[in-house]
Design an enzyme around this catalytic site. Structure first.
Site, PDB file in Angstrom:
ATOM      1  N   ASN A  12       2.529  -2.171   0.049  1.00  0.00           N
ATOM      2  CA  ASN A  12       2.030  -1.632  -1.215  1.00  0.00           C
ATOM      3  C   ASN A  12       3.149  -1.348  -2.216  1.00  0.00           C
ATOM      4  OD1 ASN A  12       1.339   1.313  -2.620  1.00  0.00           O
ATOM      5  ND2 ASN A  12      -0.250  -0.226  -2.846  1.00  0.00           N
ATOM      6  N   GLN A  23       8.784  15.479   1.051  1.00  0.00           N
ATOM      7  CA  GLN A  23       7.633  15.523   0.142  1.00  0.00           C
ATOM      8  C   GLN A  23       7.613  16.817  -0.675  1.00  0.00           C
ATOM      9  OE1 GLN A  23       5.172  12.754   0.806  1.00  0.00           O
ATOM     10  NE2 GLN A  23       4.606  13.216  -1.289  1.00  0.00           N
ATOM     11  N   LYS A  52       9.924  16.189  -3.583  1.00  0.00           N
ATOM     12  CA  LYS A  52       9.375  15.133  -4.420  1.00  0.00           C
ATOM     13  C   LYS A  52       8.214  15.660  -5.254  1.00  0.00           C
ATOM     14  CE  LYS A  52       8.443  11.391  -2.237  1.00  0.00           C
ATOM     15  NZ  LYS A  52       7.878  10.225  -1.541  1.00  0.00           N
ATOM     16  N   LYS A  81       0.218  18.167   0.033  1.00  0.00           N
ATOM     17  CA  LYS A  81      -0.112  16.810  -0.410  1.00  0.00           C
ATOM     18  C   LYS A  81       0.911  15.863   0.170  1.00  0.00           C
ATOM     19  CE  LYS A  81      -2.344  13.971  -3.189  1.00  0.00           C
ATOM     20  NZ  LYS A  81      -2.709  13.284  -1.943  1.00  0.00           N
ATOM     21  N   LYS A 140       2.642  16.046   5.349  1.00  0.00           N
ATOM     22  CA  LYS A 140       2.609  14.638   5.768  1.00  0.00           C
ATOM     23  C   LYS A 140       1.875  14.561   7.095  1.00  0.00           C
ATOM     24  CE  LYS A 140       4.145  10.478   4.640  1.00  0.00           C
ATOM     25  NZ  LYS A 140       4.348   9.892   3.296  1.00  0.00           N
ATOM     26  N   GLY A 143      -2.509   7.669   1.423  1.00  0.00           N
ATOM     27  CA  GLY A 143      -2.026   6.548   2.230  1.00  0.00           C
ATOM     28  C   GLY A 143      -0.525   6.609   2.449  1.00  0.00           C
ATOM     29  N   ASP A 144      -0.046   5.778   3.358  1.00  0.00           N
ATOM     30  CA  ASP A 144       1.383   5.557   3.586  1.00  0.00           C
ATOM     31  C   ASP A 144       1.448   4.275   4.411  1.00  0.00           C
ATOM     32  OD1 ASP A 144       4.176   6.891   3.323  1.00  0.00           O
ATOM     33  OD2 ASP A 144       4.117   6.374   5.440  1.00  0.00           O
ATOM     34  N   SER A 160      -1.575  10.296  -7.387  1.00  0.00           N
ATOM     35  CA  SER A 160      -2.539  10.946  -6.496  1.00  0.00           C
ATOM     36  C   SER A 160      -2.984  12.284  -7.094  1.00  0.00           C
ATOM     37  CB  SER A 160      -1.917  11.210  -5.124  1.00  0.00           C
ATOM     38  OG  SER A 160      -1.990  10.060  -4.326  1.00  0.00           O
TER      39      SER A 160
HETATM   40  P1  NDP Z   1       2.962  -0.653   3.770  1.00  0.00           P
HETATM   41  O1  NDP Z   1       2.447  -0.403   5.136  1.00  0.00           O
HETATM   42  O2  NDP Z   1       2.044  -1.134   2.712  1.00  0.00           O
HETATM   43  O3  NDP Z   1       4.203  -1.665   3.831  1.00  0.00           O
HETATM   44  C1  NDP Z   1       5.323  -1.389   4.592  1.00  0.00           C
HETATM   45  C2  NDP Z   1       6.249  -2.586   4.534  1.00  0.00           C
HETATM   46  O4  NDP Z   1       7.462  -2.268   5.203  1.00  0.00           O
HETATM   47  C3  NDP Z   1       5.701  -3.806   5.239  1.00  0.00           C
HETATM   48  O5  NDP Z   1       6.214  -4.965   4.631  1.00  0.00           O
HETATM   49  C4  NDP Z   1       6.254  -3.646   6.641  1.00  0.00           C
HETATM   50  O6  NDP Z   1       6.389  -4.872   7.356  1.00  0.00           O
HETATM   51  C5  NDP Z   1       7.615  -3.057   6.379  1.00  0.00           C
HETATM   52  N1  NDP Z   1       8.016  -2.198   7.491  1.00  0.00           N
HETATM   53  C6  NDP Z   1       7.346  -1.135   8.007  1.00  0.00           C
HETATM   54  N2  NDP Z   1       8.008  -0.616   9.049  1.00  0.00           N
HETATM   55  C7  NDP Z   1       9.115  -1.365   9.191  1.00  0.00           C
HETATM   56  C8  NDP Z   1      10.204  -1.325  10.088  1.00  0.00           C
HETATM   57  N3  NDP Z   1      10.279  -0.404  11.055  1.00  0.00           N
HETATM   58  N4  NDP Z   1      11.182  -2.241   9.927  1.00  0.00           N
HETATM   59  C9  NDP Z   1      11.120  -3.188   8.942  1.00  0.00           C
HETATM   60  N5  NDP Z   1      10.102  -3.275   8.072  1.00  0.00           N
HETATM   61  C10 NDP Z   1       9.125  -2.372   8.189  1.00  0.00           C
HETATM   62  O7  NDP Z   1       3.665   0.733   3.332  1.00  0.00           O
HETATM   63  P2  NDP Z   1       4.000   1.263   1.868  1.00  0.00           P
HETATM   64  O8  NDP Z   1       4.430   0.130   1.009  1.00  0.00           O
HETATM   65  O9  NDP Z   1       2.895   2.129   1.431  1.00  0.00           O
HETATM   66  O10 NDP Z   1       5.232   2.221   2.164  1.00  0.00           O
HETATM   67  C11 NDP Z   1       6.588   1.741   2.197  1.00  0.00           C
HETATM   68  C12 NDP Z   1       7.544   2.920   2.088  1.00  0.00           C
HETATM   69  O11 NDP Z   1       7.299   3.616   0.853  1.00  0.00           O
HETATM   70  C13 NDP Z   1       7.437   3.982   3.173  1.00  0.00           C
HETATM   71  O12 NDP Z   1       8.716   4.550   3.383  1.00  0.00           O
HETATM   72  C14 NDP Z   1       6.531   5.021   2.545  1.00  0.00           C
HETATM   73  O13 NDP Z   1       6.695   6.305   3.126  1.00  0.00           O
HETATM   74  C15 NDP Z   1       7.044   4.982   1.129  1.00  0.00           C
HETATM   75  N6  NDP Z   1       6.143   5.492   0.100  1.00  0.00           N
HETATM   76  C16 NDP Z   1       4.890   4.977  -0.057  1.00  0.00           C
HETATM   77  C17 NDP Z   1       4.076   5.451  -1.065  1.00  0.00           C
HETATM   78  C18 NDP Z   1       2.756   4.844  -1.350  1.00  0.00           C
HETATM   79  O14 NDP Z   1       2.144   5.223  -2.368  1.00  0.00           O
HETATM   80  N7  NDP Z   1       2.262   3.905  -0.562  1.00  0.00           N
HETATM   81  C19 NDP Z   1       4.488   6.581  -1.911  1.00  0.00           C
HETATM   82  C20 NDP Z   1       5.858   6.988  -1.735  1.00  0.00           C
HETATM   83  C21 NDP Z   1       6.623   6.475  -0.726  1.00  0.00           C
HETATM   84  P3  NDP Z   1       5.342  -5.236   8.521  1.00  0.00           P
HETATM   85  O15 NDP Z   1       4.105  -5.652   7.806  1.00  0.00           O
HETATM   86  O16 NDP Z   1       6.003  -6.322   9.284  1.00  0.00           O
HETATM   87  O17 NDP Z   1       5.167  -3.977   9.329  1.00  0.00           O
END
Ligand code: NDP
Length: 448
Positions: A240, A111, A114, A90, A126, A165-166, A380
């Site tokens: 997100n 993961q 976690k 997962k 992943k 998602g991610d 999830s």
């Molecule tokens: P999103 O794609 O929804 O948002 C990512 C955010 O981070 C955006 O604001 C993006 O900006 C910014 N970002 C992405 N890459 C970079 C970079 N290289 N440098 C600076 N800013 C960056 O992703 P999520 O919110 O889903 O995920 C964010 C983090 O949380 C990740 O590490 C993910 O693995 C982790 N995570 C997510 C989960 C989930 O349920 N969604 C669960 C557990 C962990 P821009 O729009 O400019 O790219």
């Protein structure tokens, strides 16, 4: 050389040019040293650490798709099925140009621990691709997602591997992927999570990672005789995780003064306007400059032009919610100099090892992502349960279960840290608690 050092050296040698994977393995194994040393003979005989750091299966494939000009594009894609000792693999699917095998392996490795910490029956995996969804039309996104799933569907299933998602993969992408899976495999099953509500999604999944981060942080603060209400908070990211972390922090009475994206960051001393942030990011899919344009109290800062980021602001709590290695030693020094008290990771490995050590050495309460952001994967797993039952739970039911899970995660890692004489070291506590359960299951299942 100790067993831990041998395995770290082996990982670096056998996985060249994968610095994020090396970093994740080092961070985990360093904090497991005390447990490994107490069981060294048995672990060595069973090559337990070698099996722990080597994925069970790695799938690499190409994704050809046609863009709006009729040009064929080709992306690289990956699914790393890391460890299935305690349940089906997962973990999410990341769509971002920076994606490569090393990044997916680091995420898959994290993961495993976690998912174990959630207490739910889910193994670790992943996936992702170097496809960049930014600036693509809906039709191009669909073309990519369908081609991606045409290959991936051979390797996943509701009882085998359940992606989610991610970064770059939200409800729209999950929808296209699910449609293609169903079309090819001819089964309507919970093979993906983060689905839309009309076709098997769970209420509160969208909010789960951000909300869970705050439920965890609140419990951690309680254990340290602090409260979240009245604190000033810096959030990074505006995706997100960041949006719903900011929302819940605000609901709990804190004031969130920053959000960011890859090009800039917002400082809003009045507190981030969550509805406006959602409108800009979720509805318009626009940049943060639009937030600043619509909100007189907000200042927009261009990261490149100014050479600054949100970690230069004076806050009590920092919640990095964007991506890996976005909070480095220099940032940690800025935060500490400004009196930060708590750092809790919403993203995966956003804090470098040096920055983490700096926080710990300076008395900052630090929560690692594999515990603090586990609410997403936990919910999830709740979506998987609802799919198996063919039932839907209410928002309140899911949210209540999520709160219980996050509180339990904190209590388990707090207890593990205490048990091994490292009270307050939540990084060690999380790694130890997650590891022990997986070890138990792996040992019981023999050499597989
Ligand atoms: P999103 O794609 O929804 O948002 C990512 C955010 O981070 C955006 O604001 C993006 O900006 C910014 N970002 C992405 N890459 C970079 C970079 N290289 N440098 C600076 N800013 C960056 O992703 P999520 O919110 O889903 O995920 C964010 C983090 O949380 C990740 O590490 C993910 O693995 C982790 N995570 C997510 C989960 C989930 O349920 N969604 C669960 C557990 C962990 P821009 O729009 O400019 O790219």
């Amino acid at each position: 050389m100790s067993y831990v050092d041998e395995v770290i050296a082996m990982v670096v040698e056998k996985n060249p040019a994968q610095p994020e994977f090396h970093q994740a393995v080092k961070e985990v194994l360093e904090s497991l040293r005390i447990v490994v040393e107490a069981n060294e003979e048995a672990y060595r005989r069973d090559a337990l650490l070698e099996r722990m750091v080597t994925p069970e299966r790695q799938i690499l494939f190409r994704v050809p798709w046609v863009d709006d000009k009729g040009q064929v594009q080709v992306n690289n894609a990956f699914r790393v099925q890391f460890n299935s000792a305690i349940g089906p693999y997962k973990g999410g699917i990341r769509l971002h140009p920076s994606v490569n095998l090393g990044i997916i392996k680091f995420l898959g490795f994290e993961q495993v621990f976690k998912n174990s910490l959630t207490g739910l029956p889910i193994g670790g995996g992943k996936g992702g691709s170097d496809f960049d969804p930014k600036g693509k039309s809906d039709r191009e996104i669909m073309a990519f997602c369908q081609s991606f799933m045409t290959e991936l569907c051979k390797h996943i299933g509701a009882d085998t591997d359940v992606p989610a998602g991610d970064i770059g993969t939200g409800a729209r992408e999950i929808g296209y992927m699910y449609g293609q899976y169903k079309r090819i495999r001819n089964v309507y099953e919970g093979v993906l999570t983060g689905k839309g509500l009309s076709y098997g999604g769970s209420l509160a999944r969208k909010e789960a990672t951000g909300y869970g981060l705050l439920y965890f942080t609140k419990e951690m603060l309680k254990a340290n005789n602090m409260d979240i209400a009245g604190q000033t908070v810096a959030v990074s990211g505006s995706g997100n995780v960041a949006i719903y972390a900011a929302e819940k922090a605000t609901e709990m009475g804190a004031k969130v003064v920053t959000v960011s994206d890859s090009t800039g960051w917002i400082y809003d001393p009045e507190g981030i306007d969550i509805d406006l942030l959602k409108e800009v990011k979720e509805v318009k899919r626009a940049r943060l400059t639009e937030y600043a344009a619509a909100r007189p109290s907000a200042q927009y800062h261009d990261k490149k032009a100014e050479g600054t980021n949100q970690w230069t602001v004076k806050v009590d709590i920092a919640l990095p919610c964007a991506t890996q290695n976005e909070l480095l030693l220099e940032d940690a020094k800025n935060l500490v100099a400004n009196g930060v008290k708590v750092v809790a990771e919403g993203a995966n490995m956003p804090t470098s090892i040096e920055a983490t050590e700096y926080f710990q050495a300076n008395g900052v309460i630090f929560a690692p992502g594999k515990a603090a952001n586990a609410g997403g994967v936990a919910t999830s797993a709740l979506e998987m349960s609802q799919n198996s039952e063919r039932l839907h739970w209410t928002f309140e039911e899911v949210d209540e279960k999520l709160q219980g899970i996050m509180v339990n995660i904190f209590r388990n890692l707090d207890a593990a840290a205490k048990q091994y004489g490292m009270e307050g070291n939540y990084v060690a506590g999380a790694n130890i608690a997650g590891f022990l359960k997986v070890v138990d299951a792996m040992t019981a299942q023999g050499i597989v």
